[in-house]
Each structure stands twice: as structure tokens, then as C-alpha cells.
Design a protein around this motif. Sequence first.
Motif, short mmCIF file in Angstrom:
data_model
loop_
_atom_site.label_atom_id
_atom_site.label_comp_id
_atom_site.label_asym_id
_atom_site.label_seq_id
_atom_site.Cartn_x
_atom_site.Cartn_y
_atom_site.Cartn_z
N LYS A 105 30.84 55.78 -15.03
CA LYS A 105 31.99 55.29 -14.32
C LYS A 105 32.00 55.85 -12.92
CE LYS A 105 36.94 54.44 -14.79
NZ LYS A 105 38.26 54.54 -15.57
N ARG A 157 30.30 57.61 -20.76
CA ARG A 157 31.21 56.81 -20.10
C ARG A 157 31.79 57.13 -18.68
NH1 ARG A 157 33.06 52.28 -23.25
NH2 ARG A 157 32.34 52.09 -25.53
N GLY A 202 24.91 52.34 -21.81
CA GLY A 202 25.73 51.53 -20.98
C GLY A 202 25.50 50.99 -19.55
N PHE A 233 28.93 47.42 -22.28
CA PHE A 233 28.26 48.45 -23.17
C PHE A 233 27.67 47.57 -24.48
CE2 PHE A 233 31.43 50.76 -21.22
CZ PHE A 233 31.01 52.00 -20.62
N THR A 253 31.54 46.07 -15.89
CA THR A 253 31.06 47.00 -16.80
C THR A 253 30.91 46.52 -18.21
OG1 THR A 253 33.18 47.98 -17.34
CG2 THR A 253 31.83 49.02 -15.64
#
Length: 528
Positions: free
Chosen positions: A372, A368, A84, A99, A97
Motif C-alpha cells: 500500500k 499488505r 499482491g 490479491f 488493488t
Amino acid sequence: MSLMQRLEMRQGQALVMTPQLLQAIKLLQLSQLDLAAYVEAELERNPLLERVEGAGPDAAEPHESGAEPRESAAFEGADEAWSGTAELDPGRGEIETGFETRLDNVFPDDTPAPARETASGDMLSLTPAPYGSTGGSFDAEAPDFEATLTAETSLREHLASQLELATSDPVDRLIGGFLIDAVDEAGYIRESLDGVAERLGATLDRVAGILTLIQGFDPSGVGARDLAECLAIQLREKDRFDPAMQALVSRLDLVAKRDFAALRRLCGVDDEDLVEMLGEIRRLEPKPGRAFGASAVEVLIPDVFVRPAPDGSWLVELNSETLPRVLVNQSYYARVTRGAASDTDKAFLSDCLQTANWLTRSLEQRARTILKVATEIVRQQDGFFLHGVTHLRPLNLKTVAEAIGMHESTVSRVTSNKAIGTSRGTLEMKYFFTAAIPGAAGAAAHSSEAVRYRIKQLVDAETPDDVLSDDALVQKLRSEGVDIARRTVAKYRESLRIPSSIERRRERYAQGGTQGGSQGGAAALALR
């Protein structure tokens, strides 16, 4: 009021902590080493889990020729070995963002190596024999690699081996073994000789004689009962324990206070001799057992990397080397399920499949969440990444939790035992959460870490004629817009291991005073 029994049906809401939810919470707060150990234990316990080695589009061949491809039940029937990244622009305050997902099934090739026929007609396998096998047999297991490693010698073992060579008397060895057991990690004996003699039923003179014997062992200074005795033992071995040095060692409190005038009068030496004596003490080892009792240094490996982008934004990406990669072997599950004879076996396989699927989902969710939270920390502390610690802003868990829509407890678990790799070094995530110190005259609040760094800058810029007291530091900080109390300045100064203004004034005067000032400065440095 009537007492009677009856049946009622009520509807309500309750939060139930399922085992899967407890597992996800547990994984979230684990460090890299703990997570690797946990995943390794699950791989040994669950036959449906397999480790992905070198996952990539062309990393390995299919597991078996003609076999059906193995599917992962974790993410819609595919193994998601993902990385990520998040791009953050401090100017816009927006986070983009994304991935990158690779949907491939990678399995190590464990097909036996082909065999070739020798001149005599025998079949010779190309697979090398395991380490430790004899007679060309391939059935013997290789020994554990850890069994071939040498163990580090402890301080007790090192002293015990010297005691065996130093005396052959069984009573002396018994007393010496008891004293060696009383030596702590630093190399000191904290028990009194009277108590040892009473417990062993020996005379005090004999116990003292064995202690003197142990104090002559390697490392030098071991077996001392305090710091002064430890330094004296080392100085005697160097033949430097003269009356002046003996007087100096007996008043280590004056050395700690940097009272050079009192030390010169006590030892009867001039400035040059005092500087030399202090330098010798500095070169001694205050903890002789440190070389044996020291634990291995653990390198802080970042979980997240932060690097500047060409357009001035920040790129936040996970450290793929620390992410455990596992997949669920669906084809193996289908084969063994068809061959399961009893309901117990089927229930066991079903439980293994459910556990494996939940573990892969939990690992993906953990990654994740870490990304974040780290992205929001970078957005909040963009001044630190641009200009350094002086621009570190006050930040708490609640601010980050509200910004990303999570609970404070979740953010706290994410930031525990995690680190961020930056151009300014690898720092723990907790480092970026600092208390707020109000600004003077309605100015913006300041980070406690930034204020602590500013105090260090002010002290480093002092001159012998202008040594700042705690009150003077308070006035300077208030002139810069920091509303801080004197006791807070004293607390920050002590946490930075900065001496008081009186001790610093003595040191500065010795550094820049008379002709012997440079020598006095060296003496002061020798005491640090």
C-alpha cells in the motif's frame, strides 16, 4: 477540605500495547534478512509452525497417506500463500488493488522411501545414507555445512604468519606481535613508537627495527604511520623512490589542491614527467589492509517491483521471493492436544497456537502495508519513473500517510530498510522522500535531490574559460525557477564531492590549455 478514603468507579479510554501489537510493529520495520532470521527462530521455537517450500497447487503430496488434511488457523482455516499486485494509472490517479489468493495446504513428503527385497532376502532401503555415516548406519547425523567452509584469513593472521618466518627471536616476536595488534583495518599503525617501547620495556631502536621488518611484509605498505610513509614504502619496493618522487610524496597537500605549477617547481620536472609521477601514485594502494578488512558486499534486494503496464499505467507487485511463507499445523495440534496429560502441556500448546496464528496474520498484514505504501509512493513520484531524477518531486511522510489513511510512524517503519526495484535501478524507499526547495517567483517547489542533480549537470558542462562559482550556480538555478541560497549550493556541491571553482579552474585549464593540456588533464584525473 476533608481527608477520607472511598471507592470510586471511573470509565476511561487508554491505549494498551499488547505483546501481539508490539510484535506486529516490530515485524513492520524489519529488513528482509532480519525478518528471515526472526521467522526462522519462531519455526525452531514453535512446534505448530511449518515452512512452506515451493507453495503451489501441485507442489507436494499429502503428508501422510490417509491422514486428514492439515489446516491453517491463520486465515479462516487455510494457508494463504498470496502475492499482491496493484495497478496504478498516473493519468487518472486511481489505484486498483487486487490479491491473488491460493488456498491450499502444502506439506513436504517425508514418507520413508520404499524398500525392496534383495536376492538374499534382505530388505534394502532406497533412501540414501546421510553424509558422513559409516558402516551403512543411518543413525549418524550429517555434519553442519558451515563446518566444511574455509574461514577468510584476517590481516593480523596474515602478518603473524610472516613474522614467524621472519624472526625466531622470542623478544622480537613479542614486539612484532604487539605492533601487529596495533595495525588497524586500513593497514596503518596509529600508536607512537615511544609509547610502545615504554610499555614493553624495550629500546626505541629495537622497536623501530621490528617496525621496519613488518613494513616489508605483504601487503606492500602495511605498517605505515601515515599516507606519505605508505606510498614511500610501495615506491621503494618498485625502485621508484628517487629524489623527485620523494619531494612529490612529501607535499601531498599540493597534490590534493591540484597545484601543478608548485609541484613542477618543487620536483624540478616538466609536465610530462609530472603526469607520469602522478599516474604512478594513483596506481598505489592507499589502504593496504583493505583487501583483508573489507566486509562482504551486500546486494540490495527489492521488496517491491515497479514495472510499466501495456496501457501506460504502473504495476506495483511484491517480491514473492522475499516473503516468508509459514502455516499452522492444525492436525498436529489436534493430535498432541488429545494426548496432553497435564494442564501445563495444554496451556503450552494453546500459547503456541495463539502465537502461530498471530505471526501468520502479522506477516500478511506487513506485506499488505508495504504494498500500500509503495503504491502511493509510485503515484506521488510518477514523474521520476517516466522521466528520471530531474522530475523527482518533494515528498514527506505526512503526505503519504494522509493519502493512505495511516500514521506517519507507520509509514516511517515501512520505508525503513526497504527497497523498490525499478527500471532505473534498485532504490531505497527513503530515496523518494526529499526536502522541498521553494520555487522562484511563486513557482512550484523543487526536490532537493533534483536540484543536486542539476548542479552536477551544470558543473559537468563547464568549459576551461567558463567555470561556475557558487554564486554563478545560484544565478543559473534562479533563472530556472529554483530559489536557493549560496550556502545550500555549497553544501550540495560538497555532498557530491565536487571541488571548489578554483580547483576546478586549474583542472579545466590543464585539460584544455596548452600543448601539455592533455597531459595536465591526465594528471588531474589521476588525482580523483
